[in-house]
Design an enzyme around this catalytic site. Structure first.
Site, PDB file in Angstrom:
ATOM      1  N   HIS A  94      -1.586  -5.745   1.495  1.00  0.00           N
ATOM      2  CA  HIS A  94      -2.802  -6.532   1.269  1.00  0.00           C
ATOM      3  C   HIS A  94      -2.398  -7.915   0.777  1.00  0.00           C
ATOM      4  CE1 HIS A  94      -6.675  -7.838  -0.352  1.00  0.00           C
ATOM      5  NE2 HIS A  94      -5.985  -8.255  -1.401  1.00  0.00           N
ATOM      6  N   GLU A 131      -8.922 -10.755  -7.773  1.00  0.00           N
ATOM      7  CA  GLU A 131      -8.048  -9.589  -7.602  1.00  0.00           C
ATOM      8  C   GLU A 131      -6.939  -9.554  -8.662  1.00  0.00           C
ATOM      9  OE1 GLU A 131      -6.971  -9.984  -3.466  1.00  0.00           O
ATOM     10  OE2 GLU A 131      -9.027  -9.515  -2.815  1.00  0.00           O
ATOM     11  N   PHE A 136     -15.291   2.598   7.388  1.00  0.00           N
ATOM     12  CA  PHE A 136     -13.922   2.976   7.013  1.00  0.00           C
ATOM     13  C   PHE A 136     -13.679   2.949   5.503  1.00  0.00           C
ATOM     14  CE2 PHE A 136     -13.859  -1.588   8.157  1.00  0.00           C
ATOM     15  CZ  PHE A 136     -13.373  -2.148   6.981  1.00  0.00           C
ATOM     16  N   TYR A 143     -11.854  -3.252  -3.098  1.00  0.00           N
ATOM     17  CA  TYR A 143     -12.406  -3.367  -1.744  1.00  0.00           C
ATOM     18  C   TYR A 143     -13.938  -3.404  -1.730  1.00  0.00           C
ATOM     19  CZ  TYR A 143      -7.937  -2.917   0.745  1.00  0.00           C
ATOM     20  OH  TYR A 143      -6.680  -3.145   1.276  1.00  0.00           O
ATOM     21  N   LYS A 172       0.832  -1.192   0.000  1.00  0.00           N
ATOM     22  CA  LYS A 172       0.000   0.000   0.000  1.00  0.00           C
ATOM     23  C   LYS A 172       0.882   1.263   0.000  1.00  0.00           C
ATOM     24  CE  LYS A 172      -3.635  -2.543   2.509  1.00  0.00           C
ATOM     25  NZ  LYS A 172      -4.474  -2.575   3.738  1.00  0.00           N
ATOM     26  N   ASN A 185      -1.639  -0.399   7.541  1.00  0.00           N
ATOM     27  CA  ASN A 185      -1.090  -1.745   7.777  1.00  0.00           C
ATOM     28  C   ASN A 185      -0.293  -2.301   6.599  1.00  0.00           C
ATOM     29  OD1 ASN A 185      -3.187  -2.498   6.117  1.00  0.00           O
ATOM     30  ND2 ASN A 185      -4.299  -3.687   7.658  1.00  0.00           N
ATOM     31  N   THR A 235      -5.279  -8.406  10.518  1.00  0.00           N
ATOM     32  CA  THR A 235      -5.625  -7.059  10.044  1.00  0.00           C
ATOM     33  C   THR A 235      -5.067  -5.950  10.938  1.00  0.00           C
ATOM     34  OG1 THR A 235      -7.605  -8.008   9.051  1.00  0.00           O
ATOM     35  CG2 THR A 235      -7.569  -5.609   9.301  1.00  0.00           C
TER      36      THR A 235
END
Ligand code: DAT
Ligand code: MG
Length: 151
Positions: free
Chosen positions: A117, A128, A59, A51, A11, A114, A93
């Site tokens: 993914h 994905e 969120f 997502y 990310k 975090n 997570t």
């Protein structure tokens, strides 16, 4: 099945913190093969599609804002049990609940930062990978050390 594939994404926090090499090296050293790899700043449409399962969550907007804020590294990792093993290597997570030795447990603190993914099932991985890569962007190859990684 040494050809199982999973979708891994570093990310924008990982990229901005220059953790690309640190994280990629963990998968490589374990014996997993990188068969797809690119840096891009995702569109809102792509981030929302990625997502989609979370679109009703409070969120969601923040998550999409974050993902589209800067470059991500989109990665396809291949190897035996790649989906589940990558999730184990990543941790859970919430970084503070992730064990030391895991990627999140070693390198992150906050759930909203975090750093990585990983697909949660073989089905998600297929979806994905299809979302982030065109078929020609993924290679079919078998490293020469295959017999030294797999019996
Ligand atoms: P994972 O990335 O471990 O598969 P997930 O699919 O439940 O976790 O959620 C996707 C991402 O959304 C997660 O990596 C960080 C963010 N997220 C999840 N739960 C959150 C929360 N309670 N608050 C803020 N961000 C959250
Ligand atoms: Mg998830």
């Amino acid at each position: 099945d040494s050809k199982e594939r999973t979708y891994i994404m570093l990310k924008p926090d990982a990229v901005n913190r220059r953790l690309i090499g640190e994280i990629l090296s963990r998968f490589e050293k374990r014996g997993y093969n990188v068969v797809g790899l690119k840096v891009l700043t995702p569109s809102r449409e792509l981030a929302e599609a990625h997502y989609a399962e979370h679109k009703e969550r409070p969120f969601f907007k923040g998550l999409v804002d974050f993902l589209t804020s800067g470059p991500v590294v989109a990665i396809v990792i291949e190897g035996d049990n790649a989906v589940a093993t990558a999730r184990t290597m990543i941790g859970v997570t919430k970084p503070q609940a992730s064990a030391p030795g895991t990627i999140r447990g070693d390198l992150s603190i906050d759930v909203g930062r975090n750093i990585i993914h990983g697909s949660d099932s073989v089905e998600s991985a297929r979806r994905e990978i299809g979302l982030w890569f065109r078929p020609v962007e993924i290679v079919d190859f078998k490293p020469v050390d295959h017999a030294w990684v797999y019996e």
